[in-house]
Design a protein around this motif. Sequence first.
Motif, PDB file in Angstrom:
ATOM      1  N   UNK A 340      16.081 -16.992   6.311  1.00 57.01           N
ATOM      2  CA  UNK A 340      16.164 -16.759   4.771  1.00 57.01           C
ATOM      3  C   UNK A 340      17.907 -16.954   4.489  1.00 57.01           C
ATOM      4  N   UNK A 341      18.695 -16.553   5.450  1.00 57.03           N
ATOM      5  CA  UNK A 341      20.071 -16.835   5.114  1.00 57.03           C
ATOM      6  C   UNK A 341      20.481 -18.312   5.175  1.00 57.03           C
ATOM      7  N   UNK A 346      22.031 -23.205   2.572  1.00 57.36           N
ATOM      8  CA  UNK A 346      21.939 -24.650   2.661  1.00 57.36           C
ATOM      9  C   UNK A 346      21.347 -25.175   1.389  1.00 57.36           C
ATOM     10  N   UNK A 347      20.596 -24.568   0.795  1.00 62.21           N
ATOM     11  CA  UNK A 347      19.737 -25.039  -0.489  1.00 62.21           C
ATOM     12  C   UNK A 347      20.772 -24.837  -1.853  1.00 62.21           C
ATOM     13  N   UNK A 362      11.955 -24.170  -0.072  1.00 58.98           N
ATOM     14  CA  UNK A 362      13.273 -24.217  -0.652  1.00 58.98           C
ATOM     15  C   UNK A 362      13.651 -22.979  -1.006  1.00 58.98           C
ATOM     16  N   UNK A 363      12.787 -21.839  -1.293  1.00 61.81           N
ATOM     17  CA  UNK A 363      13.246 -20.569  -1.635  1.00 61.81           C
ATOM     18  C   UNK A 363      13.244 -19.637  -0.622  1.00 61.81           C
ATOM     19  N   UNK A 364      14.358 -18.775  -0.700  1.00 66.14           N
ATOM     20  CA  UNK A 364      14.545 -17.646   0.267  1.00 66.14           C
ATOM     21  C   UNK A 364      13.798 -16.493  -0.058  1.00 66.14           C
TER      22      UNK A 364
ATOM     23  N   UNK B  69      18.098 -18.973  -3.530  1.00 63.31           N
ATOM     24  CA  UNK B  69      18.813 -19.954  -3.003  1.00 63.31           C
ATOM     25  C   UNK B  69      18.999 -21.339  -3.920  1.00 63.31           C
ATOM     26  N   UNK B  70      18.523 -21.213  -4.855  1.00 62.36           N
ATOM     27  CA  UNK B  70      18.309 -22.276  -5.926  1.00 62.36           C
ATOM     28  C   UNK B  70      19.577 -22.020  -7.061  1.00 62.36           C
TER      29      UNK B  70
END
Lengths: 365, 408
Positions: A340-341, A346-347, A362-364, B69-70
């Motif tokens: 997750x981290x 990165x994303x 692409x989602x954590x 994250x986005x």
Amino acid sequence: MFCALIGILAPVNAQNTYTITKKGICDALGQNIYDKKQRQSVYAEMFAPYTADNKPAKWSKRSKYYPNKEHSFSEDIAVLTYSYKRAKNDVVIANAYYNLQTKQLLHVFYSTSLSTYTLDPYSCSRAIVNMNDAQSALSYSIVLNEQGDSIGRFSYKGVYPPSYGYMAAKGDNGKWGLVDVNMQQVLPFNYIDIHTAISGDGHFLGVREENNKWRLMSIDSLKPIIAEAFDEVLLYRKNDFVVVKNADKYALYNTTTKQMSGYYDVFRYNSRVSADSLMHGGCAFVVGHIQRRDTAFGMVNAFGEEMIPAVLKSETQAYRALNHYKNLPLQHFDDTELKRLILYVTKRERVYKLTTIIPETDWDY
Amino acid sequence: MKRILTYILFLSLCTSLLAQRRTISEVDYRRSSIYSLLIYHAEQDFGKNIADVFVDMPISDKYNDHDLSVKVIQTNSTLPSNEKGEQFLKNNHIAARLVGRWFNRDPQTGVCDMSLIAQRGLYDASEFKRQLAAQTVRGNAMLEDAGEELIHNTFVLVNDIVYIDQAPKAQAAGTAMSVFGALLGGVLGATVGGDVGNAVNSTTQVAASMVNTIKGFNVKVNTHLYRLKWDEETAQTFYETMYTDTADVEKVKTFNQQHDMFQLEYIGSQLSSGKNISFMGVNLDTPDQMVRKACTRAIDENIANLARNFEVFKTKVRLVSADPIKAPIGLKENISDKSRFEVLQQVEKDGRTTYKQVAVIKPVAGQIWDNRFMAGEENAANADIQYTTFTKVSGGHIDVGMLIRELK
């Protein structure tokens, strides 16, 4: 305008919270403890040796070239830097320590164009004054006590400000040793250099021996705390760890737990992570291996444990993880958390089109 | 013997009662949580610089970081930016992801925990576990409190940042930069070697092209504010049908099928003033610093104005001193000597938190902290004072640790 300039030039000392205002110097309660009248009186006293009895020196507006300011507040003592123009091209500059609570001038030093004094702020009730006289080629440093009396004299810049009650000082043989604040010798003058500010609790220091290697030594026992000597030691005052360097690689040594981390090519310390957080396993260090094609970065904590393995591709990503990590509950990462981290750091750099349904990978969350 | 037993019983009772009360840290307090997004315009000058800087901009310390994250979404759309943002939020089930983040939900197994809620809400995590076993929110004070105080105070900020071209005004300054850079490069090249000179030239040219615009360089930020909806019905459904502390395929399926039940509601928007940002303190060798300064200040301004204009988004800040009254809040929060703040005493009863106004204070002129981004580097007056000093306007006794909130 003048007071605003003073405000800029003489920032508040966070320890003693004195504020310079238009009306003078205020203490933490907002009481004016050094007003214009007092300033005038102190000014006249400082320059009394240069004026006639019936014509005391008068405070005047600071000119561009000759300073009149109060600064370096520490332990209720301010450094005053005032100037007095006796005649055209004849200006006397005086630096003095002034106790804001007892309202006493402790010691005044008069500079000329050829001899200058620099006054360090008080620390552990001691202050260091460096005197440089170009005319006589006589330069030295003295240590003052809380009354402003000189209690020790060393070569020019041959004594460091006190740290936890000790001062590194240079002996007549040009080598460094350790004295306490009463000028009693603690370590003989045998070392090329000494760093007293290494540990957060003052119980150990770094000494550089004849072979140019650094050793970590306990002040209590005056013995090395670790057998290994290093090419370099990096200082972190608030915390009980030291970053050491050997053969261009860095490692972390925790002086409390006596743990040493692995060695890394890259080692960076994030001073924004609090000391409390560090000592409870929080990360503060970005570390990296530099390989032929790729560099790889990760994070270690104050105990030298690798919290995030070196899998991140850039230092920026590692700093991003560091900043994110300090907001998370302090923990060792399991695989899910680590994944997750890594997604998170990165994303974030990716730009997604507005109309895209972003894939779940692409989602954590 | 009887006396000893009585004493032990009494002690146990006290301990038990104490264990049920939550302790609030003197230092920490509950904050709202924010997820901040950028709408990126690739076709604009400095669009890439803005995106790069935005990705690493931290969330203000007055809020919890609830980022996902986005962070950056690109648009060529002609729709107004709040509509663009809403499209994105809906299509990508952002509300459900924010809820997932609160409960540290594993998307594969559905496993959740309360650690983040306990940490941010300063709750006793083990007490949560016991209460969750009852699987009902109604009448469960701690879960209701967590919902109202924390989860319901989760916000999404969609920032549409556009760069404002004021190039003609800055032309002269930009030309001067280029000439200076060329001269400097020439000198260094002669002294140190051609490469250094060329490097200086190149950096200065980049900076100069920015200065061509940066001297008038300005960004306008349109910030749209959304709030996560979390009511009793939503909470009940979630805890009953989706929350699990062990892997549960059925609960994963339910969450994925019903994630549209989690919604964001639009609160309002704020456009920044577009004030010119000075160069002071900026290292021209790294032009991104100027972009960061402009963007950070504009976003901070919008957040401060949104907090002033929308009650639900107001922040509370803890007093660090009662005599004199001081709080770590300043120009970044857009306060002035005309601002007024209510002092709140946090009251806990039966597991629920309420706030009672005890006084009204105002900042002392000349003692407002300049905590704007890079104020220190600018040598701004009051950049170093760390706190703003207040004076009481009305009310009763004020204690250190009480919270303050701005009055409109």
